[in-house]
Design an enzyme around this catalytic site. Sequence first.
Site, short mmCIF file in Angstrom:
data_model
loop_
_atom_site.label_atom_id
_atom_site.label_comp_id
_atom_site.label_asym_id
_atom_site.label_seq_id
_atom_site.Cartn_x
_atom_site.Cartn_y
_atom_site.Cartn_z
N SER A 107 1.13 -1.32 0.28
CA SER A 107 0.09 -0.04 -0.09
C SER A 107 0.85 1.30 0.02
CB SER A 107 -0.94 -0.31 1.39
OG SER A 107 -1.70 1.50 1.42
N TYR B 236 -2.86 0.26 10.63
CA TYR B 236 -2.59 -0.32 8.94
C TYR B 236 -1.29 -0.11 8.50
CZ TYR B 236 -4.29 -0.47 3.85
OH TYR B 236 -3.83 -1.19 2.71
#
Length: 239
Positions: A137, A150
């Site tokens: 990501s 996250y």
Amino acid sequence: MKIVLVTGAGSGIGRATALRLAREGHHVVLGARREDRLTALAKEIHDAGGTADVRRLDVTDRADVTAFADAAVEAHGRIDVFVSNAGVMPLSRLDSLHIDEWDRMIDVNVRGLLHGIAAVLPHFRRHGGGHFVTIASTGAHEVVPTAAVYCGTKYAARAITEGLRLEADPRIRVTTICPGVTESELADTITDPGAQEAMRAYRAVTLPADAIAGAVSYAIGQPEGVDVNEIVVRPTTQR
């Protein structure tokens, strides 16, 4: 034709990657928890002239991931590419103390990745090559409010994958792909109201999942001796 295993293939980037690679002539092995979605995806692939296998998979279960890889080798003789895509993103501020959600992100996003490496690396070593692709990501490059855990898992995923690249036999290629805001179901796992509201604004512009599938296709399509180590793909409006 390459034998390509894709985790988290039931939706989003995993689904788009499986569709694209099957369309390009590769055989895809689909793994995810929702077997009904995999069955529907495999039918779509077969109807378009491609080939696919289906196996229910929980990446948090090490034995399950090992069986996923072993079954592919038993059926096809080898694994050429393993796309570690399964992930979850239940964002929240740390002071919300959603500890069970933190644990889930660590289990799926970090342990799931490690389980994939442990399951596939022995086959790559015996076969004398292979390609490991991690879907990380842009959260592996920056931290934003509500995303501390996250992003921590994605920093870890990027570090682990880079460590694999450095340690592995040069015949084993390793790629980290870092998507920006992309169409997916990840935001559906957010239970925190504040994080939900922030994410609605953040996701006003998204990439189609096939844009990330294209990055996977590019990386695995390079000639022998060319190792695409990292690709960052984000919408032009994402800063």
